[in-house]
Design an enzyme around this catalytic site. Structure first.
Site, PDB file in Angstrom:
ATOM      1  N   GLU A  48      59.006  14.670  69.674  1.00 53.44           N
ATOM      2  CA  GLU A  48      59.438  13.496  70.434  1.00 53.44           C
ATOM      3  C   GLU A  48      58.395  13.093  71.465  1.00 53.44           C
ATOM      4  O   GLU A  48      57.657  13.933  71.997  1.00 53.44           O
ATOM      5  CB  GLU A  48      60.770  13.753  71.149  1.00 53.44           C
ATOM      6  CG  GLU A  48      61.996  13.584  70.268  1.00 53.44           C
ATOM      7  CD  GLU A  48      62.904  14.792  70.288  1.00 53.44           C
ATOM      8  OE1 GLU A  48      63.740  14.891  69.375  1.00 53.44           O
ATOM      9  OE2 GLU A  48      62.772  15.638  71.179  1.00 53.44           O
ATOM     10  N   THR A  49      58.343  11.795  71.720  1.00 53.07           N
ATOM     11  CA  THR A  49      57.555  11.200  72.798  1.00 53.07           C
ATOM     12  C   THR A  49      58.510  10.377  73.636  1.00 53.07           C
ATOM     13  O   THR A  49      59.327   9.623  73.097  1.00 53.07           O
ATOM     14  CB  THR A  49      56.436  10.305  72.237  1.00 53.07           C
ATOM     15  OG1 THR A  49      55.514  11.109  71.492  1.00 53.07           O
ATOM     16  CG2 THR A  49      55.686   9.585  73.348  1.00 53.07           C
TER      17      THR A  49
END
Length: 302
Positions: A48-49
């Site tokens: 995830e970002t």
């Protein structure tokens, strides 16, 4: 003209660098649309970002948008913990702080504690709700490369829960079975013909850790159809698991605490702290917490 956008990378749910779950945090988000955010998340290629945007409500610290390599999430645990710590450390907070974050799932109350390694804990935005099983136990076992007899421990059986993001929670006999799991993406997706893989839920496989006390859990999560072959730590899955833990462990009143270890098989050990408040046998609130260590920082220049 090329603009620079500050970012940092944190290892989340660990007190040690190069363990836990890596998270990219992008601070300078002005002018980024959904397509641009997705491209940046794909470039980082982490599970995830998180993008830190201005909040739309005055009492909120920030609005968080969370992207996997292949799509956006309404809620996720390690970006919430890591995002909380990143926001506070960027502001040089030297005291404990409570804050409210906006995510697509809604408002989330979070708290930050400084130290040699920052710590954050957030309250679940949605209490875990049991859902209808997405597939048979036999199909799940086949997709995990284990036997039907390997599934279950104590009174725990396969259940599906949603606390902002749904997971199929699959208990297995012990750690030896957990280590043998070999996820078959094609078999898993074959249970959902014609369905967009991005909306097919992921398995969260867990067992009671025999080498630790009765509250310790070890888990694995696979999501290659989301661009995540295996996740080192999954806070949203731990949130969903709160429903199964209360259902099967049956605390009547008070606060039940669990320590969930994940990422062990990947060489990225993580520790997720779970607290479940129970009244008259029902979950009234729950919290997910952990540490995060900054391991990199820099600028995006494209």
């Amino acid at each position: 003209m090329t603009s620079k956008r500050a970012y940092a990378v944190y290892d989340v749910f660990t007190e040690t660098s190069y363990a836990g779950n890596p998270l990219a945090v992008v601070f300078d988000t002005a002018g980024l649309d959904t397509n641009a955010m997705q491209k940046i998340a794909t470039e980082f290629n982490l599970s995830e970002t998180v993008f830190i945007l201005p909040a739309s409500h005055q009492d909120c610290a920030a609005h968080l948008r969370i992207f996997m390599p292949r799509g956006e999430l309404p809620f996720a645990g390690h970006p919430t913990v890591g995002g909380t710590i990143a926001i506070c450390e960027r502001e040089n907070a030297d005291a404990a702080r409570d804050l409210i974050l906006e995510e697509e799932v809604g408002r989330i109350r979070s708290s930050y504690s400084p130290g040699l390694v920052g710590h954050a804990q957030f309250e679940l935005p949605v209490l875990p709700k049991r859902e209808e099983l997405m597939m048979s136990v036999e199909a799940a076992a086949a997709a995990l490369g284990i036997e039907v007899g390997d599934i279950g421990f104590d009174n725990h059986v396969v259940t599906q829960w949603n606390a902002g993001k749904a997971y199929l929670c699959i208990p297995v006999n012990d750690v030896s079975v957990l280590k043998r799991v070999a996820f078959n993406e094609a078999l898993w997706l074959s249970q959902f013909p014609g369905v967009d893989p991005l909306i097919v839920d992921c398995p969260y496989i867990y067992c009671r850790q025999s080498e630790h006390d009765g509250s310790a859990i070890q888990a694995r999560m696979f999501g290659p159809h989301h661009g995540i072959p295996e996740d080192p730590a999954t806070g949203s899955a731990a949130a969903s698991l709160c429903g199964a833990l209360q259902m099967f462990d049956r605390s009547d009143n008070g606060c039940a605490r669990y320590s969930i270890n994940q990422g062990v098989e990947m060489g990225r050990p993580s520790q997720i702290a779970v607290e479940i408040d129970v009244q008259n046998g029902n979950v009234t609130s729950a919290r997910i917490g952990g540490h995060a260590v900054k391991v990199a920082e820099g600028f995006l220049v494209a």
